[in-house]
Write a protein that holds these residues in place. Structure first.
Motif: not given
Length: 182
Positions: A21-24, A26-31, A45-51, A80-84
């Motif tokens: 999931d990480f590449e997608a 990171a792409d989502c959260f970079a937008d 950035n990638r580091a923030q997405s990883w965190r 995407g991400r969805v959930g509790p």
């Protein structure tokens, strides 16, 4: 710890898998457009997405539930991400969503969130759910309303996310069940 998977007509909601999931993610959260209303400023950035991914996985370890990775069955794409979600200092347990820009306006947030609301009420035993939405995020407000949630109260920001005005949309289990005809 049990790894829950949910399924809808078009979607598979499964535990977050960093390798898949990480590449997608990171792409989502970079937008910038995606991040406008969820505290990411110009995008991560990638580091923030990883965190942010690590935080969601850590939430699963601490609370026993968290965001799911949402996968479109027909394409096997990460949507995407969805959930509790209920981190420290959050106002109440929430069902939240972030959808990758490539999958906006397809009804995926509503479809996945509805499955998560069922899960929260039926499995997690919650009696009420909320959606915290930053002022101006019309798309998320419409999604919350389409799910049957109503604007309940305002917050001056969300801890560790934003200092901007936010709205809390909410509904209780009885209203959800009545709406579904349970």
């Amino acid at each position: 710890m049990t790894q829950t998977t949910l399924e809808t007509n078009r979607l598979l909601l499964r535990p977050i898998d960093p390798e898949k999931d990480f590449e997608a993610w990171a792409d989502c959260f970079a937008d910038k457009s995606t991040m406008t209303y969820i505290g990411g400023g110009p995008g991560y950035n990638r580091a923030q997405s990883w965190r942010s991914m690590a935080t969601a996985i850590g939430h699963q370890q601490i609370r026993g539930y968290s965001f799911f990775s949402v996968i479109e069955k027909s394409s096997n794409e990460w949507v995407g991400r969805v959930g509790p979600w209920y981190p420290e200092e959050w106002p109440e347990p929430e069902i939240g969503w972030t959808i990758h820009r490539n999958h906006w306006r397809k009804g995926f947030a509503k479809e996945a969130a509805a499955a998560c609301i069922d899960y929260a009420f039926e499995t997690l035993g919650w009696d009420r759910i909320i959606h915290t939405i930053q002022d101006g995020n019309i798309a998320s407000m419409k999604t919350a309303e389409a799910l049957g949630s109503k604007r309940d109260y305002s917050l001056k920001g969300i801890p560790a996310i934003t200092d901007e005005l936010c709205w809390v949309y909410a509904q209780n289990r009885a209203d959800w069940e009545a709406r579904k005809g349970v």
